[in-house]
Design a protein around this motif. Sequence first.
Motif, short mmCIF file in Angstrom:
data_model
loop_
_atom_site.label_atom_id
_atom_site.label_comp_id
_atom_site.label_asym_id
_atom_site.label_seq_id
_atom_site.Cartn_x
_atom_site.Cartn_y
_atom_site.Cartn_z
N ILE A 14 0.86 -1.18 -0.05
CA ILE A 14 0.06 -0.09 0.11
C ILE A 14 0.77 1.24 0.03
O ILE A 14 0.73 2.16 -0.72
CB ILE A 14 -0.91 -0.06 1.27
N ALA A 15 1.95 1.17 0.68
CA ALA A 15 2.91 2.39 0.76
C ALA A 15 3.30 2.70 -0.62
O ALA A 15 3.46 3.86 -1.05
CB ALA A 15 4.01 2.13 1.61
N GLY A 16 3.53 1.65 -1.39
CA GLY A 16 4.21 1.81 -2.67
C GLY A 16 3.39 2.28 -3.56
O GLY A 16 3.60 3.31 -4.29
N VAL A 17 2.05 1.86 -3.57
CA VAL A 17 0.85 2.43 -4.29
C VAL A 17 0.79 3.93 -3.70
O VAL A 17 0.74 4.84 -4.66
CB VAL A 17 -0.37 1.64 -4.33
N LEU A 18 0.56 4.08 -2.54
CA LEU A 18 0.27 5.55 -2.18
C LEU A 18 1.31 6.57 -2.44
O LEU A 18 1.15 7.64 -2.90
CB LEU A 18 0.25 5.59 -0.60
N LEU A 19 2.73 6.17 -2.25
CA LEU A 19 3.78 7.05 -2.48
C LEU A 19 3.64 7.27 -4.02
O LEU A 19 4.08 8.38 -4.52
CB LEU A 19 4.96 6.47 -2.00
N SER A 20 3.51 6.30 -4.93
CA SER A 20 3.56 6.35 -6.33
C SER A 20 2.62 7.40 -6.62
O SER A 20 2.86 8.20 -7.52
CB SER A 20 3.40 4.93 -7.17
N ALA A 21 1.39 7.28 -6.39
CA ALA A 21 0.48 8.15 -6.50
C ALA A 21 0.77 9.65 -6.07
O ALA A 21 0.42 10.54 -6.80
CB ALA A 21 -0.89 7.76 -6.09
N LEU A 22 1.45 9.84 -4.97
CA LEU A 22 1.57 11.20 -4.50
C LEU A 22 2.65 11.91 -5.17
O LEU A 22 2.80 12.97 -5.27
CB LEU A 22 1.96 11.04 -2.83
N ILE A 23 3.84 10.87 -5.74
CA ILE A 23 4.96 11.47 -6.24
C ILE A 23 4.73 11.83 -7.62
O ILE A 23 5.51 12.65 -8.03
CB ILE A 23 6.16 10.35 -6.03
N LEU A 24 3.87 11.37 -8.24
CA LEU A 24 3.72 11.59 -9.65
C LEU A 24 3.33 13.06 -9.94
O LEU A 24 3.70 13.69 -10.82
CB LEU A 24 2.40 10.82 -10.24
N PRO A 25 2.20 13.63 -9.24
CA PRO A 25 1.81 15.14 -9.36
C PRO A 25 3.29 15.97 -9.14
O PRO A 25 3.53 16.95 -9.78
CB PRO A 25 1.06 15.44 -8.37
N TRP A 74 -3.02 9.46 7.05
CA TRP A 74 -1.86 10.01 7.10
C TRP A 74 -1.78 11.08 6.06
O TRP A 74 -1.51 12.09 6.32
CB TRP A 74 -0.75 9.11 7.28
N PRO A 75 -1.68 10.64 4.72
CA PRO A 75 -1.55 11.59 3.66
C PRO A 75 -2.68 12.91 3.68
O PRO A 75 -2.08 13.98 3.38
CB PRO A 75 -1.20 10.75 2.63
N LEU A 76 -3.83 12.34 3.94
CA LEU A 76 -4.71 13.41 4.04
C LEU A 76 -4.37 14.59 5.26
O LEU A 76 -4.41 15.61 4.85
CB LEU A 76 -6.03 12.95 4.39
N PHE A 77 -4.10 14.17 6.23
CA PHE A 77 -3.77 14.86 7.32
C PHE A 77 -2.30 15.68 7.03
O PHE A 77 -2.33 16.84 7.27
CB PHE A 77 -3.37 14.08 8.63
N GLY A 78 -1.31 14.98 6.37
CA GLY A 78 -0.08 15.79 6.15
C GLY A 78 -0.30 16.49 5.11
O GLY A 78 0.16 17.76 5.06
N GLY A 79 -1.10 16.26 4.21
CA GLY A 79 -1.50 17.32 3.01
C GLY A 79 -2.13 18.50 3.59
O GLY A 79 -1.71 19.73 3.11
N ALA A 80 -2.95 18.29 4.52
CA ALA A 80 -3.87 19.68 4.85
C ALA A 80 -2.89 20.36 5.80
O ALA A 80 -2.96 21.81 5.68
CB ALA A 80 -4.93 19.00 5.72
N LEU A 81 -1.80 19.67 6.65
CA LEU A 81 -0.94 20.51 7.19
C LEU A 81 -0.02 21.25 6.32
O LEU A 81 0.37 22.57 6.77
CB LEU A 81 -0.12 19.53 8.12
N GLY A 82 0.45 20.69 5.20
CA GLY A 82 1.36 21.20 4.36
C GLY A 82 0.64 22.44 3.84
O GLY A 82 1.49 23.47 3.54
N ILE A 83 -0.51 22.39 3.46
CA ILE A 83 -1.15 23.41 2.69
C ILE A 83 -1.26 24.63 3.84
O ILE A 83 -0.91 25.82 3.56
CB ILE A 83 -2.52 23.27 2.48
N VAL A 84 -1.40 24.39 4.93
CA VAL A 84 -1.55 25.49 5.86
C VAL A 84 -0.28 26.17 6.27
O VAL A 84 -0.10 27.27 6.08
CB VAL A 84 -2.17 24.85 7.36
#
Lengths: 462, 169
Positions: A209-220, B58-68
């Motif tokens: 899941i981490a691989g998929v999540l980080l892949s999706a986040l890093i693309l933009p 986690w990424p949702l929380f981190g993203g919101a914090l990052g924007i702020v």
Amino acid sequence: MQEGKALPAAQVNRDLLRSILETPRWFWPVVSLLGMVVLAAAVTIGIMVDRGLGITGLNYKVVWGFFITNFVFWIGISHAGVMLSAILRLAKAEWRRPATRAAEVLTIFSLMTAMIMPIIHTGRPWRILYWAFPYDFARGVWPNIRTPLVWDPSAILTYLTSSTLFVLIALVPDFAVLRDRTTGWPKIVYTMLAMGWEGNPRQWKLQIIAGVLLSALILPVFVSVHSIVSWDFGMAVAIKSWHSTVFAPYFVVGAVHSGVSAVVFAMILLRWAYGWQDYIRHEHIDALGRLLIVVATGWFYFLVMEIIFGIYGLEGDELAVRALQFLPGDHGVAYNIWMIVFVGITYFLPVILWLPKAWRRNLWIMSAACISVNVGMWLERYLLFVPGQANKQFQTFTWNDYLPQWPEALIVGATFAFVSMLMLLFSRVFPLVPLYDIKEGDILKTEMQIGRRTVPATFRED
Amino acid sequence: MATQAILGLFDDASAAADAGDALKASGVAESDYHFLTDIPYPEGAFGEPMERHSLFVWPLFGGALGIVLALVVAGMTPLAVPMTIEPKPILAMPPLAVICFAGAMLGAILFTVIGIAMSLRTRIASPHSDDRIATGLIGVLVNAGAAQEPQVTEILNDAGALDVTTNRA
């Protein structure tokens, strides 16, 4: 795309950890040689800082020369990591397996190298902090967030941080294998890096899941980085020929073109250096060659559009730059000849070499094509940036052209040695081909009977 | 009561799954035994329960914090020290959007990694493992009391374990 036989896990470990558990005889001499080149460049940078940028060929008006060209080039190379790893991981492309790690690591080292370029280009590198942080409170000089020169470090640092974490997370299972195979202080280090990995189903699930999540986040982030690099130029008010609206996608596709070519060449070198013929196979190089035909053609489209859009507006300054780029003239540098060379070696020559399947599977031909692309892509950036600045404009009191001097040539050359050295040192302590990815690919391999043919296939869980 | 980490090694996934079933039938809690592999097996391959996780938060929380944080840095700076370049506004939206995007992505990625580290239950100490697992064998690791050791060892052997080792804590 399932050539080659499935190998026992023990052999995969032995083969892919050989670069770490044994030291080839060539390793230290090659690293030392590369280190000496890097040292020579470091001394040159010292001289440049001491004497000033006057020892380079930079001048008024061409203030962005070899260093900025090289900066954009290495940022471009860094795009291979995400392109190969994230996109192919999300697409579940089987042939990605041996290529991902090398591509991700190349991303990190390319970014690190790229970031050196603008720092030394400032002439007074210690003042680089003022770029992003307040100059000093008493003078009240603050960074101007409306300039892309501030967006650039924020985007690149985000990409570097993301890529490094991406690689580290993907390395955790391999750290555990190394932890169980080493002794002494290496074992202590690998134990800490493995973070208690034992390979239970929960850990594997989180890892995937981490691989998929980080892949999706890093693309933009990957798309934004080179877009912002293009805006360094596109938003510069003074240089007319840089105001193209296609710069962002043009830069991104160009970055993928040069980056994937660099990864192919790096994979061929690794295969040869470490004897990884069973892992980096002709089918992988073949697949990357096909991908490169598509990417190269996309890049060529943007190149043509950038030129057409430039000429279509019939603005005097823009036309003057195009004349400088394409027509013979009395200026010192024959840009028109270089333009022909650049388009030839970046698109036509490599694409012709990639078209026949037999040539895509010939490692010598693929190496030549990939080197050709990268020489061409370096030239592309040079020919995009320098003529625009060298063009004579209204109220310009000096009309200098740009002739790079030895410090720039040495430093730019040394960046290639620097990245190669870092890749080799990385391969000495971490596996450059992911062990579990290869083993998983081998486990999932199978064959299917379709009519009278038996074809290779892969099991996959969605 | 001292606990033992008993590790049975299997060369077949079905045999390892059978060992899991037998352990469960004998009264060993599901949280007390794990299957260790060198590659990710399909979830449920060993009959283990589906794992739940909250990694997506986690990424949702981190993203919101990052924007702020990005808004604070990129918005407050020009407001605090205005740099007038006519006709551009002091607080321009396009640059704010660029910086906020980078901040959001950086926050999301950093917090994803923090989430992974937390969810992996990171520890520095080396777990009870066996390097033969990295060669393709499947480990069934059982945490049991001293009194249960003979029974667990017998279950693992009966299920077809190639080897059973015990690590006394």
